[in-house]
Design a protein around this motif. Structure first.
Motif, mmCIF file in Angstrom:
data_model
loop_
_atom_site.group_PDB
_atom_site.id
_atom_site.type_symbol
_atom_site.label_atom_id
_atom_site.label_comp_id
_atom_site.label_asym_id
_atom_site.label_seq_id
_atom_site.Cartn_x
_atom_site.Cartn_y
_atom_site.Cartn_z
ATOM 1 N N GLN A 181 1.082 -1.238 -0.022
ATOM 2 C CA GLN A 181 -0.017 -0.042 0.177
ATOM 3 C C GLN A 181 0.606 1.242 0.158
ATOM 4 O O GLN A 181 0.402 2.311 -0.711
ATOM 5 C CB GLN A 181 -0.825 0.074 0.987
ATOM 6 N N ILE A 182 2.091 1.508 0.932
ATOM 7 C CA ILE A 182 2.873 2.482 0.864
ATOM 8 C C ILE A 182 3.383 2.661 -0.494
ATOM 9 O O ILE A 182 3.567 3.566 -1.158
ATOM 10 C CB ILE A 182 4.286 2.159 1.731
ATOM 11 N N ALA A 183 3.877 1.560 -1.361
ATOM 12 C CA ALA A 183 4.414 1.302 -2.566
ATOM 13 C C ALA A 183 3.482 2.067 -3.638
ATOM 14 O O ALA A 183 3.888 2.972 -4.316
ATOM 15 C CB ALA A 183 5.062 0.093 -3.098
ATOM 16 N N ILE A 184 2.186 1.610 -3.589
ATOM 17 C CA ILE A 184 1.125 2.016 -4.412
ATOM 18 C C ILE A 184 1.152 3.440 -4.378
ATOM 19 O O ILE A 184 0.686 4.359 -5.399
ATOM 20 C CB ILE A 184 -0.101 1.237 -4.251
ATOM 21 N N ALA A 185 0.700 3.811 -3.046
ATOM 22 C CA ALA A 185 0.499 5.370 -2.589
ATOM 23 C C ALA A 185 1.426 6.041 -3.254
ATOM 24 O O ALA A 185 1.405 7.533 -3.703
ATOM 25 C CB ALA A 185 0.295 5.543 -1.255
ATOM 26 N N GLU A 186 2.914 5.601 -3.274
ATOM 27 C CA GLU A 186 4.095 6.606 -3.790
ATOM 28 C C GLU A 186 4.114 6.468 -5.303
ATOM 29 O O GLU A 186 5.223 6.751 -5.708
ATOM 30 C CB GLU A 186 5.315 6.154 -3.151
ATOM 31 N N GLY A 187 3.306 5.977 -6.041
ATOM 32 C CA GLY A 187 3.189 5.775 -7.333
ATOM 33 C C GLY A 187 3.704 4.387 -7.980
ATOM 34 O O GLY A 187 4.013 4.616 -9.247
ATOM 35 N N ALA A 188 3.850 3.401 -7.355
ATOM 36 C CA ALA A 188 4.652 2.109 -8.139
ATOM 37 C C ALA A 188 3.406 1.351 -8.450
ATOM 38 O O ALA A 188 2.218 1.446 -8.196
ATOM 39 C CB ALA A 188 5.386 1.317 -6.869
ATOM 40 N N ARG A 205 -7.849 -6.301 -3.698
ATOM 41 C CA ARG A 205 -8.552 -5.271 -3.102
ATOM 42 C C ARG A 205 -7.833 -3.981 -2.732
ATOM 43 O O ARG A 205 -8.192 -3.092 -2.751
ATOM 44 C CB ARG A 205 -9.473 -5.938 -1.961
ATOM 45 N N LEU A 206 -6.515 -4.395 -2.338
ATOM 46 C CA LEU A 206 -5.673 -3.361 -1.781
ATOM 47 C C LEU A 206 -5.066 -2.454 -3.083
ATOM 48 O O LEU A 206 -4.210 -1.603 -2.808
ATOM 49 C CB LEU A 206 -4.657 -3.609 -0.872
ATOM 50 N N GLY A 207 -5.220 -2.838 -4.195
ATOM 51 C CA GLY A 207 -4.721 -2.156 -5.187
ATOM 52 C C GLY A 207 -3.639 -2.644 -6.013
ATOM 53 O O GLY A 207 -3.113 -2.078 -7.231
ATOM 54 N N ALA A 208 -3.221 -3.969 -6.009
ATOM 55 C CA ALA A 208 -2.219 -4.773 -6.769
ATOM 56 C C ALA A 208 -2.869 -5.080 -8.037
ATOM 57 O O ALA A 208 -3.738 -5.027 -8.447
ATOM 58 C CB ALA A 208 -1.862 -5.936 -6.020
ATOM 59 N N ALA A 209 -1.644 -4.703 -9.119
ATOM 60 C CA ALA A 209 -2.304 -4.694 -10.478
ATOM 61 C C ALA A 209 -2.169 -6.099 -10.887
ATOM 62 O O ALA A 209 -3.134 -6.552 -11.944
ATOM 63 C CB ALA A 209 -1.017 -4.192 -11.316
#
Length: 329
Positions: A181-188, A205-209
């Protein structure tokens, strides 16, 4: 406490009544509200991590309240909410401490390994190594941040993920679900590989591609990867999934043996393999700042304090969604 290290099915934890600890010089006495259950606790209980003292009380993801200050302690006053994490002390004078790498200090000590930890009503901790915590967040959701979150952030730093890069995560438990979640929030862009179908669903659900099996190739080459599962067989799998110049960080304190690597398939084109050893207090402070900014969803499975054995069994069998947390009544 860990009475006799062995397979979790043998119930290596023993409930016992101990005298309340007394804070020593520079220490705080902390009354425990919640303690998350870390895979390191499981390694200690089962003997993968050799005990450093007999009959140690495990637990190092502690949310609690300061009850008293020991002699010369400079810390938050009684009643303050604090977090007690894995790193308990360092020497402060060795070449590692002086260069900002206190996690490599040869004299470092650890909560729930060198000293009794948070599977208890109270514990002591050096005031200089606790973290102030917000008053308005549930203890159940704060506890996993103190190791799963912090060490995951350390692993993310070690993985050298470029801005907007593609990150692979192998294993998706307590630490991985926060790091993602931190990585996704930072643009990864995050791709998850894990054997658990429930964990794959949580990752989506948490946003993994994408979310696939633990040995499945990701849908695109990875700029960086983190191995959270303590499975050495996955090291060559993850290395082979890296793009040129990519880095694999191994996040666990324990890993089964790594198979023989093929230089051209796994390391050539400047791929890098790194370990992760504990964390610095600076890592902890920065992660908690990022968590307050991005507010990751902390997925927990709660257990009563008396159910620590069951929590470890469920963790060993991949029956825990997110982080297991012991709650004190």
């Amino acid at each position: 406490m860990v009475a006799r290290p062995g397979p979790v099915a043998t119930r290596p934890l023993e409930r016992t009544r101990l005298p309340d600890p007394e804070p020593g010089p520079g220490e705080l006495l902390v009354r425990v509200e919640a303690c998350a259950v870390c895979r390191t606790d499981l390694h200690l209980a089962e003997g993968d991590l050799p005990p450093r003292r007999p009959r140690t009380v495990p637990g190092h993801e502690v949310v609690g309240r300061v009850e008293a200050l020991g002699p010369d302690a400079q810390g938050p006053p009684p009643g303050s909410r604090v977090g007690v994490a894995w790193l308990r002390s360092t020497c402060g004078v060795c070449r590692y401490c002086l260069r900002g790498a206190e996690n490599l200090c040869p004299m470092s000590t650890y909560t729930g390994w060198d000293a009794d930890g948070g599977y208890a009503r109270r514990l002591t901790a050096p005031a200089a190594y606790v973290y102030p915590l917000p008053e308005d967040e549930p203890a159940e959701e704060l506890a996993p941040l103190l190791c799963a979150g912090i060490i995951g952030y350390r692993a993310l730093l070690r993985a050298d993920l470029p801005p907007g890069g593609r990150l692979g995560i192998y294993g998706f438990g307590a630490s991985a679900h926060l790091t993602a979640q931190i990585a996704i929030a930072e643009g990864a862009t995050v791709h998850v590989m894990t054997r658990s179908a429930a964990a794959r669903e949580l990752a989506r659900r948490l946003g993994a591609a994408s979310a696939g099996g633990s040995a499945d190739p990701p849908p695109e080459p990875l700029d960086a990867a983190i191995l959270f599962a303590p499975v050495g067989d996955l090291v060559p799998v993850a290395l082979e999934a890296l793009d040129r110049g990519g880095t694999l960080a191994v996040a666990g304190i324990h890993l089964t043996d790594i198979p023989v690597l093929n230089y051209r398939r796994h390391l050539f084109q400047e791929r890098t393999l790194r370990s992760v050893t504990a964390n610095t207090r600076a890592d902890g402070r920065e992660f908690l700042r990022l968590a307050a900014e991005h507010r990751p969803r902390v997925t927990t499975t709660p257990y009563a304090f008396e159910e620590a054995d069951r929590a470890l069994s469920d963790l060993a069998a991949d029956r825990v969604e997110g982080a297991a947390v012991l709650l004190m009544s």
